[in-house]
Design a protein around this motif. Structure first.
Motif, PDB file in Angstrom:
ATOM      1  N   GLU A 157       0.828  -1.213   0.000  1.00 36.09           N
ATOM      2  CA  GLU A 157       0.000   0.000   0.000  1.00 36.09           C
ATOM      3  C   GLU A 157       0.860   1.259   0.000  1.00 36.09           C
ATOM      4  OE1 GLU A 157      -2.585  -0.561   3.355  1.00 36.09           O
ATOM      5  OE2 GLU A 157      -3.866  -1.980   2.279  1.00 36.09           O
ATOM      6  N   ARG A 158       1.954   1.252   0.782  1.00 35.60           N
ATOM      7  CA  ARG A 158       2.867   2.409   0.807  1.00 35.60           C
ATOM      8  C   ARG A 158       3.558   2.581  -0.548  1.00 35.60           C
ATOM      9  NH1 ARG A 158       4.250   0.305   5.877  1.00 35.60           N
ATOM     10  NH2 ARG A 158       6.185  -0.523   5.018  1.00 35.60           N
ATOM     11  N   LEU A 159       3.984   1.468  -1.133  1.00 32.34           N
ATOM     12  CA  LEU A 159       4.643   1.532  -2.435  1.00 32.34           C
ATOM     13  C   LEU A 159       3.691   2.044  -3.514  1.00 32.34           C
ATOM     14  CD1 LEU A 159       6.707  -1.781  -2.328  1.00 32.34           C
ATOM     15  CD2 LEU A 159       7.613   0.553  -2.253  1.00 32.34           C
ATOM     16  N   GLU A 160       2.437   1.617  -3.459  1.00 29.81           N
ATOM     17  CA  GLU A 160       1.450   2.102  -4.415  1.00 29.81           C
ATOM     18  C   GLU A 160       1.201   3.598  -4.239  1.00 29.81           C
ATOM     19  OE1 GLU A 160      -1.801  -0.574  -3.647  1.00 29.81           O
ATOM     20  OE2 GLU A 160      -1.165  -1.949  -5.241  1.00 29.81           O
ATOM     21  N   ALA A 161       1.160   4.053  -3.004  1.00 27.19           N
ATOM     22  CA  ALA A 161       0.979   5.483  -2.736  1.00 27.19           C
ATOM     23  C   ALA A 161       2.185   6.272  -3.256  1.00 27.19           C
ATOM     24  CB  ALA A 161       0.776   5.727  -1.246  1.00 27.19           C
ATOM     25  N   ASP A 162       3.393   5.747  -3.023  1.00 29.01           N
ATOM     26  CA  ASP A 162       4.600   6.404  -3.524  1.00 29.01           C
ATOM     27  C   ASP A 162       4.602   6.466  -5.049  1.00 29.01           C
ATOM     28  OD1 ASP A 162       5.497   6.745  -0.935  1.00 29.01           O
ATOM     29  OD2 ASP A 162       6.959   5.103  -1.017  1.00 29.01           O
ATOM     30  N   LEU A 163       4.191   5.397  -5.685  1.00 26.56           N
ATOM     31  CA  LEU A 163       4.134   5.360  -7.141  1.00 26.56           C
ATOM     32  C   LEU A 163       3.132   6.382  -7.674  1.00 26.56           C
ATOM     33  CD1 LEU A 163       4.966   4.084  -9.809  1.00 26.56           C
ATOM     34  CD2 LEU A 163       3.230   2.334  -9.428  1.00 26.56           C
ATOM     35  N   ALA A 164       1.994   6.496  -7.019  1.00 22.08           N
ATOM     36  CA  ALA A 164       0.991   7.486  -7.433  1.00 22.08           C
ATOM     37  C   ALA A 164       1.560   8.900  -7.302  1.00 22.08           C
ATOM     38  CB  ALA A 164      -0.277   7.332  -6.599  1.00 22.08           C
ATOM     39  N   GLU A 165       2.320   9.142  -6.244  1.00 22.61           N
ATOM     40  CA  GLU A 165       2.925  10.460  -6.048  1.00 22.61           C
ATOM     41  C   GLU A 165       3.955  10.750  -7.140  1.00 22.61           C
ATOM     42  OE1 GLU A 165       5.395  13.026  -2.711  1.00 22.61           O
ATOM     43  OE2 GLU A 165       4.568  11.077  -2.163  1.00 22.61           O
ATOM     44  N   VAL A 166       4.768   9.762  -7.488  1.00 24.56           N
ATOM     45  CA  VAL A 166       5.760   9.934  -8.550  1.00 24.56           C
ATOM     46  C   VAL A 166       5.062  10.239  -9.871  1.00 24.56           C
ATOM     47  CG1 VAL A 166       7.489   8.706  -9.948  1.00 24.56           C
ATOM     48  CG2 VAL A 166       7.574   8.577  -7.461  1.00 24.56           C
ATOM     49  N   ARG A 167       3.961   9.546 -10.130  1.00 22.73           N
ATOM     50  CA  ARG A 167       3.210   9.811 -11.364  1.00 22.73           C
ATOM     51  C   ARG A 167       2.671  11.238 -11.389  1.00 22.73           C
ATOM     52  NH1 ARG A 167       0.071   4.040 -11.632  1.00 22.73           N
ATOM     53  NH2 ARG A 167       1.725   2.908 -12.711  1.00 22.73           N
ATOM     54  N   ARG A 168       2.179  11.717 -10.232  1.00 15.90           N
ATOM     55  CA  ARG A 168       1.691  13.102 -10.160  1.00 15.90           C
ATOM     56  C   ARG A 168       2.831  14.089 -10.424  1.00 15.90           C
ATOM     57  NH1 ARG A 168      -1.226  10.950  -5.886  1.00 15.90           N
ATOM     58  NH2 ARG A 168       0.267  11.706  -4.361  1.00 15.90           N
ATOM     59  N   HIS A 169       4.008  13.803  -9.855  1.00 13.56           N
ATOM     60  CA  HIS A 169       5.163  14.686 -10.077  1.00 13.56           C
ATOM     61  C   HIS A 169       5.590  14.677 -11.543  1.00 13.56           C
ATOM     62  CE1 HIS A 169       5.818  15.903  -5.990  1.00 13.56           C
ATOM     63  NE2 HIS A 169       5.935  14.659  -5.565  1.00 13.56           N
ATOM     64  N   ASN A 170       5.572  13.499 -12.162  1.00  8.68           N
ATOM     65  CA  ASN A 170       5.939  13.415 -13.578  1.00  8.68           C
ATOM     66  C   ASN A 170       4.958  14.186 -14.448  1.00  8.68           C
ATOM     67  OD1 ASN A 170       8.245  11.923 -13.179  1.00  8.68           O
ATOM     68  ND2 ASN A 170       7.261   9.955 -13.519  1.00  8.68           N
TER      69      ASN A 170
END
Length: 69
Positions: free
Chosen positions: A20-33
């Motif tokens: 769940e934490r990794l998925e949240a981090d991935l979503a944040e990276v996608r938003r930054h990209n």
């Protein structure tokens, strides 16, 4: 054999939380990209109207910027 039955107690919960934490981090990276792409578009739009400048130099700068993305 089910994975759950092979993991020690609490390990499934720990792994679930980690995913769940990794998925949240991935979503944040996608938003930054996405934001970075939007900013790159903005910079390009701001550079293009500078037609009264050295066009060749502007073209090289834009190409260099695009290649760096």
């Amino acid at each position: 054999m089910e994975l759950r039955s092979r993991l020690p107690g609490g390990r499934v919960h720990e792994l679930t939380q980690r995913v769940e934490r990794l998925e949240a981090d991935l979503a944040e990276v996608r938003r930054h990209n996405l934001r970075l792409a939007e900013l790159a578009d903005l910079v390009q739009e701001l550079l293009l109207p500078m037609a009264d400048q050295d066009r060749e130099r502007i073209d090289r700068a834009i190409e260099k910027f695009q290649d760096s993305i």
